[in-house]
Design a protein around this motif. Structure first.
Motif, PDB file in Angstrom:
ATOM      1  N   ILE A  37      56.826  63.405  37.899  1.00  0.00           N
ATOM      2  CA  ILE A  37      58.137  62.945  38.381  1.00  0.00           C
ATOM      3  C   ILE A  37      59.312  61.591  38.514  1.00  0.00           C
ATOM      4  N   THR A  38      58.463  60.926  38.615  1.00  0.00           N
ATOM      5  CA  THR A  38      59.065  59.505  38.703  1.00  0.00           C
ATOM      6  C   THR A  38      60.024  59.534  40.032  1.00  0.00           C
ATOM      7  N   LEU A  39      61.829  59.093  39.509  1.00  0.00           N
ATOM      8  CA  LEU A  39      62.692  59.149  40.847  1.00  0.00           C
ATOM      9  C   LEU A  39      63.852  59.697  40.038  1.00  0.00           C
ATOM     10  N   SER A  40      63.592  61.176  40.487  1.00  0.00           N
ATOM     11  CA  SER A  40      64.240  62.640  40.439  1.00  0.00           C
ATOM     12  C   SER A  40      64.686  62.832  41.594  1.00  0.00           C
ATOM     13  N   GLY A  41      65.516  64.110  41.531  1.00  0.00           N
ATOM     14  CA  GLY A  41      65.539  64.702  42.754  1.00  0.00           C
ATOM     15  C   GLY A  41      64.720  65.215  44.043  1.00  0.00           C
ATOM     16  N   PRO A  42      63.374  65.631  44.322  1.00  0.00           N
ATOM     17  CA  PRO A  42      62.134  65.707  44.583  1.00  0.00           C
ATOM     18  C   PRO A  42      62.064  64.695  45.240  1.00  0.00           C
ATOM     19  N   SER A  43      61.395  63.376  44.088  1.00  0.00           N
ATOM     20  CA  SER A  43      60.903  62.684  44.433  1.00  0.00           C
ATOM     21  C   SER A  43      62.197  61.533  45.841  1.00  0.00           C
ATOM     22  N   LEU A  44      63.638  61.511  45.178  1.00  0.00           N
ATOM     23  CA  LEU A  44      64.505  61.053  46.287  1.00  0.00           C
ATOM     24  C   LEU A  44      64.325  61.688  47.709  1.00  0.00           C
ATOM     25  N   ALA A  45      64.318  62.961  47.853  1.00  0.00           N
ATOM     26  CA  ALA A  45      63.926  63.258  48.981  1.00  0.00           C
ATOM     27  C   ALA A  45      63.053  63.335  49.341  1.00  0.00           C
ATOM     28  N   ALA A  46      62.147  63.009  49.338  1.00  0.00           N
ATOM     29  CA  ALA A  46      60.640  62.984  49.879  1.00  0.00           C
ATOM     30  C   ALA A  46      61.064  61.084  50.885  1.00  0.00           C
ATOM     31  N   ARG A  47      61.585  60.245  49.247  1.00  0.00           N
ATOM     32  CA  ARG A  47      62.058  58.639  50.251  1.00  0.00           C
ATOM     33  C   ARG A  47      62.714  58.676  51.460  1.00  0.00           C
ATOM     34  N   GLU A  48      63.870  59.556  51.645  1.00  0.00           N
ATOM     35  CA  GLU A  48      65.005  59.482  52.952  1.00  0.00           C
ATOM     36  C   GLU A  48      63.749  60.659  53.430  1.00  0.00           C
ATOM     37  N   ALA A  49      63.019  61.462  53.427  1.00  0.00           N
ATOM     38  CA  ALA A  49      62.294  61.988  54.867  1.00  0.00           C
ATOM     39  C   ALA A  49      60.938  60.889  54.941  1.00  0.00           C
ATOM     40  N   LEU A  50      61.122  60.082  54.202  1.00  0.00           N
ATOM     41  CA  LEU A  50      59.955  59.255  55.019  1.00  0.00           C
ATOM     42  C   LEU A  50      60.465  58.219  55.823  1.00  0.00           C
ATOM     43  N   ARG A  51      61.561  57.570  55.150  1.00  0.00           N
ATOM     44  CA  ARG A  51      62.286  56.358  55.822  1.00  0.00           C
ATOM     45  C   ARG A  51      63.161  56.816  57.039  1.00  0.00           C
ATOM     46  N   ALA A  52      63.299  57.966  57.290  1.00  0.00           N
ATOM     47  CA  ALA A  52      64.197  58.320  58.457  1.00  0.00           C
ATOM     48  C   ALA A  52      63.128  58.643  59.536  1.00  0.00           C
ATOM     49  N   ARG A  53      61.982  58.396  59.344  1.00  0.00           N
ATOM     50  CA  ARG A  53      60.644  58.830  60.143  1.00  0.00           C
ATOM     51  C   ARG A  53      59.805  56.642  59.948  1.00  0.00           C
ATOM     52  N   ALA A  54      60.538  56.431  59.170  1.00  0.00           N
ATOM     53  CA  ALA A  54      60.295  54.612  59.143  1.00  0.00           C
ATOM     54  C   ALA A  54      60.048  54.386  61.368  1.00  0.00           C
ATOM     55  N   ASP A  55      58.473  53.776  61.350  1.00  0.00           N
ATOM     56  CA  ASP A  55      57.942  53.195  62.831  1.00  0.00           C
ATOM     57  C   ASP A  55      57.054  52.281  62.178  1.00  0.00           C
ATOM     58  N   TRP A  56      57.306  51.230  61.650  1.00  0.00           N
ATOM     59  CA  TRP A  56      56.385  50.080  61.009  1.00  0.00           C
ATOM     60  C   TRP A  56      56.764  48.870  61.305  1.00  0.00           C
ATOM     61  N   PRO A  57      55.614  48.037  61.943  1.00  0.00           N
ATOM     62  CA  PRO A  57      54.594  48.688  61.974  1.00  0.00           C
ATOM     63  C   PRO A  57      53.835  49.274  63.409  1.00  0.00           C
ATOM     64  N   VAL A  60      56.470  69.650  53.300  1.00  0.00           N
ATOM     65  CA  VAL A  60      56.747  69.244  54.183  1.00  0.00           C
ATOM     66  C   VAL A  60      56.004  68.226  55.359  1.00  0.00           C
ATOM     67  N   VAL A  61      57.174  67.655  56.706  1.00  0.00           N
ATOM     68  CA  VAL A  61      56.443  66.625  57.010  1.00  0.00           C
ATOM     69  C   VAL A  61      56.031  67.204  57.713  1.00  0.00           C
ATOM     70  N   ARG A  62      54.703  65.823  57.982  1.00  0.00           N
ATOM     71  CA  ARG A  62      53.693  66.211  59.258  1.00  0.00           C
ATOM     72  C   ARG A  62      54.414  64.508  60.773  1.00  0.00           C
ATOM     73  N   THR A  63      53.661  65.481  61.616  1.00  0.00           N
ATOM     74  CA  THR A  63      53.856  64.162  62.540  1.00  0.00           C
ATOM     75  C   THR A  63      52.642  64.217  63.157  1.00  0.00           C
ATOM     76  N   GLY A  64      51.986  63.033  63.986  1.00  0.00           N
ATOM     77  CA  GLY A  64      51.268  63.145  64.749  1.00  0.00           C
ATOM     78  C   GLY A  64      51.144  61.578  66.350  1.00  0.00           C
ATOM     79  N   ARG A  65      50.506  61.725  66.498  1.00  0.00           N
ATOM     80  CA  ARG A  65      49.882  60.909  67.431  1.00  0.00           C
ATOM     81  C   ARG A  65      49.153  59.457  67.580  1.00  0.00           C
ATOM     82  N   PRO A  66      49.386  58.565  66.318  1.00  0.00           N
ATOM     83  CA  PRO A  66      47.940  57.994  66.125  1.00  0.00           C
ATOM     84  C   PRO A  66      47.599  56.813  67.021  1.00  0.00           C
ATOM     85  N   ALA A  67      46.408  56.424  66.972  1.00  0.00           N
ATOM     86  CA  ALA A  67      45.836  54.874  67.850  1.00  0.00           C
ATOM     87  C   ALA A  67      46.831  53.951  66.980  1.00  0.00           C
TER      88      ALA A  67
END
Length: 873
Positions: A491-511, A593-600
């Motif tokens: 798929i590389t960089l197309s609609g689904p992967s770009l949507a996934a990238r936005e979903a990841l960026r919205a939850r970014a909490d690195w490091p 689907v997006v999942r969340t958790g409380r990690p170490a």
């Protein structure tokens, strides 16, 4: 030309200069520069135009809907170029030294040297990130054009002659069949197309005893762009140089040996200038996860090899892809008959081509061409160098003005070849018939004296033949490759992967935590492609320590560990600090689907680091790293389905009769007892088949040492505490005795709370460094959720940097009696050695440049390569 030494007996005469035709005197400097650039520019324009025309006819990207992102192009090169975009724009998690996004933290400089040093790769920074596929295409297109242009220059050094004819023959090199069959899907290899003429021009300067420094820089450029194919090109150039020295006319052996010595010194100095690319990648290769074992099946039939000289598709049998177009093939076939070429020259070049062809299909010499290791894939990656040698031979034939009967003899050989190979599964017959006669007539018109109008018509006919024939070669080979079942684009960089990238960026909490793209695969390198900090990583330089650590803690892998996967179970995600991520929707790789958790936290402090008491299951290893018991691991009891017999460490499933998949899904049902409400997970790394129970169905793709399944979740334990799990294998399978674990969510949450309470006050990870301000009184060891690979050094409270320890494969730093601050930095192994080698080569290059400037113009020799004969102008 006067000898350069004072003693006649020791005179070293350069190779004899071919006399120019009347009226070909050197033009004015400005006009001469334009004329010299015209032929290479023509070759570049025609080759790139033909390549684009072929893709447009095929409907391939960027001229149509068919994606080019097949195999490694989609899984490696597009994601790596997206990562390069991030580096160029300052948005990457890491830098050139270290990559925090993949494999939960891996070295990056080997990947950069191995995949991204092609100068055309820098074009990715000029486009939006979402269009990274386009500059990856331009890498291939640019190498096609530059390779053809450089070959045009090299042909002129082999033998003076018409720039137009040199350009037309060089198009056959720039679009040889190797390009669409092998090189086009691996843009890093495409630099080899440029490296061969670059090293050839450098070797020619050794023969002419001129411009040693610039020749050295050409070698360095060839090796820096991609050392793998540059090594092939350098070996081929060395063979060509030997032939030219052996066939040189009226040159003393002392002069030939001096030219050879200049070439050796030039090559060594140029390679030393590019030494960091070699030392870093060699060190990484030694530390990398071993590739799957491969073997050579033996040489293909002779007719299958000869078929690859004809334009057409890939053929039925794998063989070196060599086609250089109909005009080039006609001239190569005519070369042995061209009497204007001295017999020793004809013999030398024919022996060279035959020897190189034989070396491609013999295992000892295949190892030589590929760095003493059988490649995992096509064993004919070096085929482009033989295509280049064939183009050189075709030019030597044409530059000596072959007579019509000599061309006719070559045409007869080509016709015989086409008839013999008519049943080899290629489509080369009709283009030979369509292009052979016009090409033959055009070559004859050029070879005999004629009017300007006749030559103009011949040039137009030959240009059309070359353009359309080259486009046909690219189109036919690309179409044949597209019919291969496993060559399906990512798929590389197309609609689904770009949507996934936005979903990841919205939850970014690195490091503070990781955002993991998870097991969802848009490409094998999802973290590089769409962002986040995941476990997926596919590279020839993937450290063995990383692969072993992640699999030991419950992650999966492909390709014997050269492609790692993210954790899919709650404990693995908690240990690696994964706070959010993506899970695939079953049956649809374009959805998630997006999942969340409380990690170490990514850094935790432990009073003691317990050692394994003996052989451990994956559940025991996870508990040891977590610091407390969170699993019940019951014994399995066969209860229904196919009979399972005990064997060492578990059970042997017979599988369905006749092998293959279980048609009715019967399999074997195992039962166990666990605490109601706990979560059931299964771990059978090498199991192949379906694992179901508790309302879930999961797929195992395991194959021992090649494909490892991760720990996967089935569902909650019912109220009666009975766990029933069905294993339906593909053929006979082994199920470990402790294949099922029941995870207590309450205990896991409590264990994570303890680790978080002892986490750092402040933690930063940027570039190739990490720093942590620890809680007062921190003692014991700091454990980082980072695979321990060579190259890290850590300092406690400003003390001397020391290599860290490893705890269950993770990086661990002793804190002593107490510490308040921890700093770690990463230096790629091999880099200091490579930089020292490059610095050592600089004085030699500078000294040669100064010496060259001090030499008088009369002392500079300008010998040509081949003696005598008429020159085609």
């Amino acid at each position: 030309m006067a000898p350069t030494s004072a003693t006649p007996q020791e005179a070293v005469r350069p190779l004899e200069v071919a006399r120019p035709l009347p009226g070909s005197e050197r033009p004015a400097p400005a006009r001469g520069a334009l004329r010299r650039a015209a032929a290479p520019a023509l070759a570049a324009a025609l080759s790139m135009g033909a390549y684009c025309l072929a893709l447009a006819l095929y409907g391939g990207y960027p001229f149509g809907p068919r994606s080019r992102a097949v195999n490694d192009l989609g899984n490696q090169f597009v994601p790596l170029h997206a990562r390069l975009w991030d580096l160029l724009h300052g948005t990457a998690d890491g830098d050139l030294f270290f990559n925090w996004s993949s494999g939960y933290g891996v070295p990056f400089l080997p990947d950069f040297f191995g995949y991204l040093t092609n100068p055309f790769s820098l074009l990715v920074g000029l486009f939006p990130r979402a269009l990274a596929d386009l500059p990856v295409f331009l890498v291939t297109l640019g190498c096609v054009g530059l390779g053809a242009a450089s070959m045009t220059v090299l042909l002129g050094r082999l033998r003076p002659g018409s720039g137009v004819l040199r350009a037309l023959l060089s198009v056959g090199y720039g679009l040889c069949a190797w390009v669409p069959a092998d090189g086009g899907a691996d843009p890093m290899w495409m630099w080899g197309l440029v490296a061969l003429p670059l090293t050839g021009i450098a070797a020619d300067r050794c023969l002419r005893r001129t411009r040693w420094p610039s020749g050295t820089l050409l070698v360095a450029l060839a090796w820096a762009g991609n050392f793998y194919t540059a090594a092939m090109a350098t070996l081929a150039t060395a063979l060509v140089l030997v032939v030219r020295l052996l066939t040189a006319d009226r040159t003393p052996w002392r002069g030939r040996l001096r030219a050879l010595a200049r070439a050796v010194s030039m090559a060594l100095t140029g390679i030393l200038l590019a030494a960091p690319a070699l030392t870093v990648t060699f060190a990484a290769a030694r530390a990398a996860q071993p590739a799957p074992a491969v073997s050579y099946d033996g040489a293909p039939p002779l007719l299958a090899q000869l078929t690859q000289l004809l334009p057409g598709d890939r053929g039925q049998v794998p063989a070196p892809h060599l086609a250089i177009g109909v005009p080039g093939l006609l001239l190569v076939a005519a070369f042995p008959f061209v009497r204007a070429v001295p017999p020793r020259v004809r013999a030398g070049w024919c022996v060279l081509a035959a020897a190189v062809a034989v070396s491609f299909v013999q295992e000892p010499t295949i190892l030589l061409w590929h760095g003493f290791a059988l490649p995992n894939g096509s064993p004919y990656r070096a085929a482009f160098v033989l295509s280049g040698i064939l183009v050189m031979i075709s030019w030597l034939a044409l530059a000596h003005r072959p007579r019509p009967r000599e061309l006719a003899a070559g045409a007869a050989l080509v016709a015989l070849l086409g008839w013999l190979c008519r049943e080899q599964g290629t489509a080369g017959a009709w283009p030979l018939a369509a292009a052979g006669l016009p090409a033959l007539l055009a070559l004859c018109a050029w070879a005999v004296p004629g009017t300007a109008r006749t030559r103009a018509a011949a040039t137009a006919a030959l240009t059309g033949t070359v353009l359309l024939g080259s486009a046909y070669t690219v189109w036919s080979v690309t179409a044949a490759r597209g019919r291969i079942a496993w060559f399906q684009p990512k798929i590389t960089l197309s609609g689904p992967s770009l949507a996934a990238r936005e979903a990841l960026r919205a939850r970014a909490d690195w490091p503070r935590t990781r955002t993991d793209p998870g097991p969802h695969e848009f490409a094998d390198n999802d973290p590089l492609l769409i962002g986040g900090q995941g476990g997926a990583y596919y590279s020839s330089f993937l450290p063995a320590a990383t692969a072993r650590t992640l699999r030991g803690l419950g992650a999966g892998w492909y390709m014997r560990g050269r492609h790692t996967l993210s954790f899919e179970d709650p404990v693995g995600r908690a240990l690696m600090g994964v706070g959010s991520g993506l899970d695939p929707v079953p049956g649809d790789r374009a959805r998630f689907v997006v999942r969340t958790g409380r990690p170490a936290p990514l850094l935790t402090v432990r009073d003691v680091l317990p050692r394994p008491a003996g052989p451990e299951s994956v559940f025991a290893r996870q508990e040891r790293v977590l610091g407390t018991a969170v699993y019940e691991v019951p014994r399995l009891t066969p209860a229904a389905g196919s009979a399972a017999r005990p064997e060492r460490g578990g059970w042997r499933l017979p599988g369905p009769r006749g092998g293959g998949a279980d048609p009715d899904g019967a399999g074997t049902v195992f039962t166990a007892r666990c605490t109601p409400g706990s979560t059931v997970v299964w771990s059978a790394p090498w199991f192949s088949g379906e694992v179901s129970g508790l309302g879930a169905r999961t797929e195992g793709l395991g194959r021992r040492d090649v494909t490892a399944n991760p720990v996967r979740v089935l569902g909650p334990v019912p109220a009666d505490g009975t766990v029933a799990v069905r294993f339906s294998g593909r053929g006979p399978q082994h199920v470990p005795g402790r294949a099922v674990g029941c995870l207590s969510g309450r205990r896991l949450a409590a264990a994570v709370d303890v680790l978080r309470a002892r986490g750092p006050v402040e933690f930063t990870a940027g570039g190739h460094r990490l720093t942590a301000r620890l809680r007062p009184g921190s003692r014991g060891s700091a454990v980082l959720a980072l695979p321990a690979v060579a190259g890290w050094t850590c300092a406690v409270d400003g003390g001397p940097p020391r290599p860290p320890d490893a705890f269950a494969g993770l990086l661990a730093v002793p804190l002593g009696r107490g510490a308040g601050r921890l700093t770690c930095s990463y230096l790629p192994p091999g880099l200091p050695t490579g930089l020292a080698a490059s610095l050592a080569a600089v004085p030699a290059l500078a000294a040669a440049a100064v010496r060259g400037r001090r030499r008088r113009p009369a002392d500079r020799a300008e010998p040509p390569p081949d003696p005598g004969g008429k020159v085609c102008s």
